[in-house]
Design a protein around this motif. Structure first.
Motif, PDB file in Angstrom:
ATOM      1  N   LYS A  25     -61.621 -45.048 -59.823  1.00  0.00           N
ATOM      2  CA  LYS A  25     -61.242 -44.299 -61.010  1.00  0.00           C
ATOM      3  C   LYS A  25     -59.827 -43.757 -60.865  1.00  0.00           C
ATOM      4  N   ALA A  26     -59.036 -43.984 -61.845  1.00  0.00           N
ATOM      5  CA  ALA A  26     -57.708 -43.380 -61.865  1.00  0.00           C
ATOM      6  C   ALA A  26     -57.770 -42.185 -62.789  1.00  0.00           C
ATOM      7  N   LYS A  27     -57.391 -41.061 -62.257  1.00  0.00           N
ATOM      8  CA  LYS A  27     -57.477 -39.848 -63.045  1.00  0.00           C
ATOM      9  C   LYS A  27     -56.226 -39.708 -63.890  1.00  0.00           C
ATOM     10  N   LEU A  28     -56.414 -39.766 -65.130  1.00  0.00           N
ATOM     11  CA  LEU A  28     -55.292 -39.591 -66.043  1.00  0.00           C
ATOM     12  C   LEU A  28     -55.500 -38.327 -66.854  1.00  0.00           C
ATOM     13  N   ARG A  29     -54.479 -37.566 -66.857  1.00  0.00           N
ATOM     14  CA  ARG A  29     -54.564 -36.327 -67.619  1.00  0.00           C
ATOM     15  C   ARG A  29     -54.443 -36.614 -69.100  1.00  0.00           C
ATOM     16  N   LYS A  30     -55.062 -35.759 -69.854  1.00  0.00           N
ATOM     17  CA  LYS A  30     -54.908 -35.814 -71.304  1.00  0.00           C
ATOM     18  C   LYS A  30     -54.653 -34.393 -71.803  1.00  0.00           C
ATOM     19  N   GLY A  31     -54.341 -34.323 -73.019  1.00  0.00           N
ATOM     20  CA  GLY A  31     -54.107 -33.003 -73.599  1.00  0.00           C
ATOM     21  C   GLY A  31     -52.659 -32.568 -73.484  1.00  0.00           C
ATOM     22  N   LEU A  32     -52.483 -31.305 -73.615  1.00  0.00           N
ATOM     23  CA  LEU A  32     -51.124 -30.766 -73.649  1.00  0.00           C
ATOM     24  C   LEU A  32     -50.389 -30.963 -72.339  1.00  0.00           C
ATOM     25  N   TRP A  33     -49.118 -31.100 -72.469  1.00  0.00           N
ATOM     26  CA  TRP A  33     -48.268 -31.288 -71.296  1.00  0.00           C
ATOM     27  C   TRP A  33     -47.891 -29.938 -70.713  1.00  0.00           C
ATOM     28  N   SER A  34     -47.926 -29.885 -69.412  1.00  0.00           N
ATOM     29  CA  SER A  34     -47.485 -28.669 -68.736  1.00  0.00           C
ATOM     30  C   SER A  34     -45.973 -28.727 -68.557  1.00  0.00           C
ATOM     31  N   PRO A  35     -45.347 -27.589 -68.366  1.00  0.00           N
ATOM     32  CA  PRO A  35     -43.900 -27.578 -68.102  1.00  0.00           C
ATOM     33  C   PRO A  35     -43.536 -28.423 -66.893  1.00  0.00           C
ATOM     34  N   GLU A  36     -44.405 -28.444 -65.919  1.00  0.00           N
ATOM     35  CA  GLU A  36     -44.120 -29.232 -64.720  1.00  0.00           C
ATOM     36  C   GLU A  36     -44.082 -30.726 -65.053  1.00  0.00           C
ATOM     37  N   GLU A  37     -45.020 -31.116 -65.860  1.00  0.00           N
ATOM     38  CA  GLU A  37     -45.043 -32.528 -66.265  1.00  0.00           C
ATOM     39  C   GLU A  37     -43.805 -32.869 -67.084  1.00  0.00           C
ATOM     40  N   ASP A  38     -43.464 -31.977 -67.959  1.00  0.00           N
ATOM     41  CA  ASP A  38     -42.265 -32.196 -68.757  1.00  0.00           C
ATOM     42  C   ASP A  38     -41.046 -32.373 -67.862  1.00  0.00           C
ATOM     43  N   GLU A  39     -40.976 -31.531 -66.886  1.00  0.00           N
ATOM     44  CA  GLU A  39     -39.830 -31.571 -65.991  1.00  0.00           C
ATOM     45  C   GLU A  39     -39.787 -32.886 -65.219  1.00  0.00           C
ATOM     46  N   LYS A  40     -40.938 -33.287 -64.765  1.00  0.00           N
ATOM     47  CA  LYS A  40     -41.016 -34.549 -64.031  1.00  0.00           C
ATOM     48  C   LYS A  40     -40.533 -35.713 -64.894  1.00  0.00           C
ATOM     49  N   LEU A  41     -41.064 -35.747 -66.077  1.00  0.00           N
ATOM     50  CA  LEU A  41     -40.709 -36.851 -66.960  1.00  0.00           C
ATOM     51  C   LEU A  41     -39.232 -36.793 -67.332  1.00  0.00           C
ATOM     52  N   MET A  42     -38.794 -35.623 -67.643  1.00  0.00           N
ATOM     53  CA  MET A  42     -37.387 -35.462 -68.016  1.00  0.00           C
ATOM     54  C   MET A  42     -36.471 -35.890 -66.873  1.00  0.00           C
ATOM     55  N   ASN A  43     -36.776 -35.419 -65.709  1.00  0.00           N
ATOM     56  CA  ASN A  43     -35.949 -35.764 -64.556  1.00  0.00           C
ATOM     57  C   ASN A  43     -35.939 -37.268 -64.308  1.00  0.00           C
ATOM     58  N   TYR A  44     -37.100 -37.841 -64.447  1.00  0.00           N
ATOM     59  CA  TYR A  44     -37.177 -39.275 -64.215  1.00  0.00           C
ATOM     60  C   TYR A  44     -36.372 -40.042 -65.256  1.00  0.00           C
TER      61      TYR A  44
END
Length: 324
Positions: A25-44
């Motif tokens: 099983k690959a755990k994929l998050r759903k729902g609202l994005w956390s600031p940390e996730e935003d930062e990760k994506l933005m940085n990438y």
DNA sequence: AACTTATTCAACCGCACGCAG
DNA sequence: TCTGCGTGCGGTTGAATAAGT
């Protein structure tokens, strides 16, 4: 608005690992994005640029599917996004474009730099729809899909409200594809009926609904005053085009470009001239919606030169609202 | 203050399309 | 031609918030 949900992890995707097909099983998050996730994506994204979204999701260390990353980027993280309420000009443009394009939010968004299809869709469904309804009108915005294909006759309002029945238009030359990206030649093919300069055909102060024979409202009012409050004032005459009509896109191709000065194009409809700073900005770069490359380094949303934008979008029909 | 209703909007879902193998 | 994958689009959902009672 919403607070991020940090424990919203779902078992979404099954993966087959290398051990003889055992399910992992690959755990994929759903729902609202956390600031940390935003930062990760933005940085990438800033570091690596856009690529395969599933790879981005993986490489950025996000437990999200690529689709979710793409959506988050497009609708929220993209640096060229314009925030805040829609301006009266934008409202008019949305209504206007919707009368032509129907619910093709992506195409509408492509003509509203800094706005996303989702944003426009929400705005339409929550605000404009309601206002139009309150204005006592129920037929203002039929979709092109609702058009009566048997009606080849175009009706256009003229000045004082008279009606001109146009001869059947040769619509064959019009790009009917729902994708706007290759419709740049429409104006010439079509004799450019949408060119506001063709005043012997069309009155600039009125919207012609190309979707069907439905009344559209007059946009003659000044933009600043009572934006939609006057929508009860309907023009009874309309233009109707059969079929699915695609407005020439502002963004046309994916040629690499930048914000260097003096970018020009053979097809002038693809570029926006910013006369103030002597720059020409390729619309695709401004919009960012359809482009695969983000290079929005210097462009600042909210400083859009509307006059410059509209004046140079010769292929955009009925840009007839008054700028302040 | 407490509760209900309405509104907003971020995000998900399913489908369609294009492309590569 | 078929299949799988990635992407994009439009419709819908539902939680947070605002407004009303």
């Amino acid at each position: 608005m919403r607070k991020p949900e940090h424990n919203n992890v779902m078992m979404v995707k099954d993966k087959v690992n290398n051990n003889g097909g055992a399910i992992m099983k690959a755990k994929l998050r759903k729902g609202l994005w956390s600031p940390e996730e935003d930062e990760k994506l933005m940085n990438y994204m800033v570091t690596n640029g856009q690529g395969c979204w599933s790879d981005i999701a993986r490489n950025a260390g996000l437990q999200r599917c690529g689709k979710s990353c793409r959506l988050r980027w497009i609708n929220y993280l993209r640096p060229d996004l314009k925030r805040g309420a829609f301006s009266p000009q934008e409202e008019h443009l949305i209504i206007h474009l919707h009368s032509i394009l129907g619910n093709r939010w992506s195409q509408i968004a492509a003509r509203l730099p800094g706005r996303t299809d989702n944003e426009i869709k929400n705005f339409w469904n929550s605000t404009i729809k309601k206002r139009l309804k309150n204005a006592g009108n129920t037929t203002t915005s039929s979709s092109p899909n609702n058009s009566d294909s048997s009606d080849h006759q175009l009706k256009a309002s003229v000045g004082g409200g008279g009606t001109v029945f146009m001869q059947e238009y040769e619509v064959g030359g019009v790009c009917m594809d729902s994708s706007s990206s290759s419709c740049s030649s429409m104006a010439t093919q079509f004799g450019n009926p949408f060119n506001p300069n063709h005043q012997h055909h069309f009155n600039n102060n009125n919207i012609f609904d190309v979707n069907g024979v439905v009344p559209m409202f007059n946009l003659q009012h000044e933009v600043g005053g009572g934006v939609l409050g006057d929508y009860g004032e309907m023009e009874p005459y309309v233009m109707a085009l059969e079929n699915d009509l695609s407005v020439p896109g502002l963004e046309v191709n994916n040629t690499t470009s930048n914000f260097d000065n003096n970018i020009t194009s053979v097809n002038d409809s693809h570029y926006i001239n910013n006369n103030d700073n002597n720059q020409s900005i390729k619309v695709e770069e401004l919009v960012g919606a359809a482009g695969n490359h983000w290079q929005g380094e210097t462009f600042k949303m909210g400083e859009l030169d509307w006059e410059g934008l509209l004046a140079n979008v010769s292929s955009l029909p009925y840009l007839d609202f008054h700028l302040e």
